[in-house]
Scaffold this motif. Structure first.
Motif: not given
Length: 458
Positions: A9-13, A274-287, A311-317
């Motif tokens: 959860s560390a913010p990207i600075e 595709y998505f970002v994960a928050r509070d145990g759910r995936n939010i659709d941000v496709s595109g 978020d970046f690690e998820d995006h890598l997948t």
């Protein structure tokens, strides 16, 4: 696609954090490991159909994938949930480092633990097949590792209740015509390998990316679609030519001198999210654009959200080049297949990439041709396999590459070179898996593809 992991959860600075995310994969040679992942299709055993359609793909429930996961769950396998649904298992104790996950249509995947030797890779694979065979049989199910679903249409395939797959299912038709087939009707085997530093990563990336089309031809195992042959050796590879080319294939930047972590990051940031994960759910941000998100630009679904390392690690997948970089390199060019061929795939890349002298020779070999020759080969091998056109002949290239892999394995002094034996036979003109099945289909099976399920079952 892997099970969800622990999010950072560390913010990207700053950009250095993204480089560090990849650079954490650098390891001294003594710590390099082998990780093998393989997928397989489930099917209803004809002898245990009990009113179900014989050979049909099992649903999530009832009497399907969910029940199998529950049967396997225990002291060594902790449950992984997506909401209320059991969607995977994390190995603990004797199974530590391994995980079981589901592909979109219930393809069953083992992500193996990082191991030292190919003997361990083979043993782990056999142990997994032994583990699932009994519980699966109790449910009237079998499993076959094939590159593409040979019988059932896309519409006939079930969908697993994994939220990221719902997002991808809606997005895929917007960016290619075959993305839903990739999700529902393909299976692969991949080997994950380490690198010493950024320069070592770049060399391994260029060699392995150039030679992925050769691997596709050697391991082609998907010549059928909708119950008949359709003129391709690897339907799985054909599907990837029109899935989402912005995030797949052989990006030219990977071949360039100077390629490294920053160049990979630049490419990834421009691949749509595709998505970002928050509070145990995936939010659709496709595109949406990760780069624009980092720049603070407003985009639908991302309002008020700060991009994190997780978020970046998820995006890598969610990027799918033929060789994918995370904190290791993933070789992604092969169809799932017979166990001895799946181990041979790991052996090929370990032999080529883990011995420094062999890697140097492999690098010189691939540089004999321009990079365009390998991108052109990628377009040809889905249809023609080992007969695809290539300067000097693809079988000749295969012989040289396999000889180098054997050299690299012998340098490891672990009695591993014999794992390449199936590849020597193919390079010498023997049938690859697709040709083997086609001969049966055109001969003993009389044009009926159904026997492939039980013939290939593990």
């Amino acid at each position: 696609m892997s099970n969800p992991g622990q999010s950072n959860s560390a913010p990207i600075e700053n950009r250095d954090q993204l480089v560090e995310t990849l650079a954490r994969g650098c390891k001294p040679r003594a710590e390099w490991k082998i990780g093998t992942e393989h997928e397989k299709f489930g099917f209803v055993l004809p002898s245990r159909a009990d009113g179900r359609e014989p050979l049909s793909p099992p649903p999530y429930e009832p009497q399907g994938i969910s029940a199998l996961l529950h049967a396997l769950k225990g002291p060594d396998w902790a449950p992984i949930h997506d909401g209320e649904h059991l969607i995977g298992l994390k190995g603990e104790g004797a199974q530590g480092g391994r995980s079981i996950s589901l592909e979109p249509a219930g393809q069953f995947e083992l992500s193996g633990a990082p191991v030292q030797t190919l003997q361990e890779t083979q043993a782990e694979m056999q142990e997994h097949f032994d583990l699932i065979r009994g519980p699966a049989s109790e449910l009237g199910l079998g499993f076959s590792p094939l590159g593409f679903q040979p019988l059932w249409t896309r519409e006939a395939m079930p969908w697993m209740p994994k939220s990221r797959y719902g997002i991808m299912r809606n997005y895929m038709p917007k960016v290619g015509s075959l993305g839903l087939d990739m999700m529902a009707r393909t299976c692969t085997v991949q080997v994950n390998l380490d690198f010493g530093d950024e320069a070592d990563m770049a060399r391994k990336m260029r060699v392995s990316l150039a030679l992925q089309p050769l691997a596709t031809a050697l391991f082609a195992n998907s010549p059928f679609i909708d119950g008949k042959a359709n003129g391709y050796m690897s339907n799985r590879a054909r599907i990837w030519t029109d899935t989402d080319n912005q995030r797949a294939g052989q990006p030219p930047i990977f071949f360039e001198q100077g390629f490294g972590f920053e160049q990979y990051i630049d490419w990834v940031l421009d691949v749509p999210m595709y998505f970002v994960a928050r509070d145990g759910r995936n939010i659709d941000v496709s595109g949406c654009s990760f780069r624009r998100w980092l720049a603070g630009e407003a985009q639908p679904g991302l309002e008020g959200l700060t991009p994190t390392i997780g978020d970046f690690e998820d995006h890598l997948t969610t990027v799918f080049p033929d060789v994918r970089l995370k904190q290791f390199l993933e070789m992604r060019g092969a169809d799932a297949g017979k166990p001895e061929l799946m181990v041979a795939q790991s052996a090929l890349w370990v032999g080529l990439l883990y011995d420094p002298a062999t890697l140097l020779e492999a690098e010189k070999l691939v540089q004999e041709q321009p990079w365009e020759a390998y991108t052109q080969l990628r377009a040809q091998v889905p249809q023609f396999g080992m007969n695809a056109p290539f300067p000097g002949g693809l079988k000749a290239l295969a012989k040289r590459v396999i000889a180098l892999a054997e050299q690299g394995l012998r340098a490891r002094v672990r009695n591993e070179a014999h794992y390449l034996d199936p590849l020597h036979l193919i390079a010498e003109g023997g049938p690859n898996q697709a040709e083997y099945w086609l001969a049966l289909y055109e001969g003993a099976w009389g044009g009926n593809v159904k026997p492939i399920f039980t013939e290939s079952a593990v």
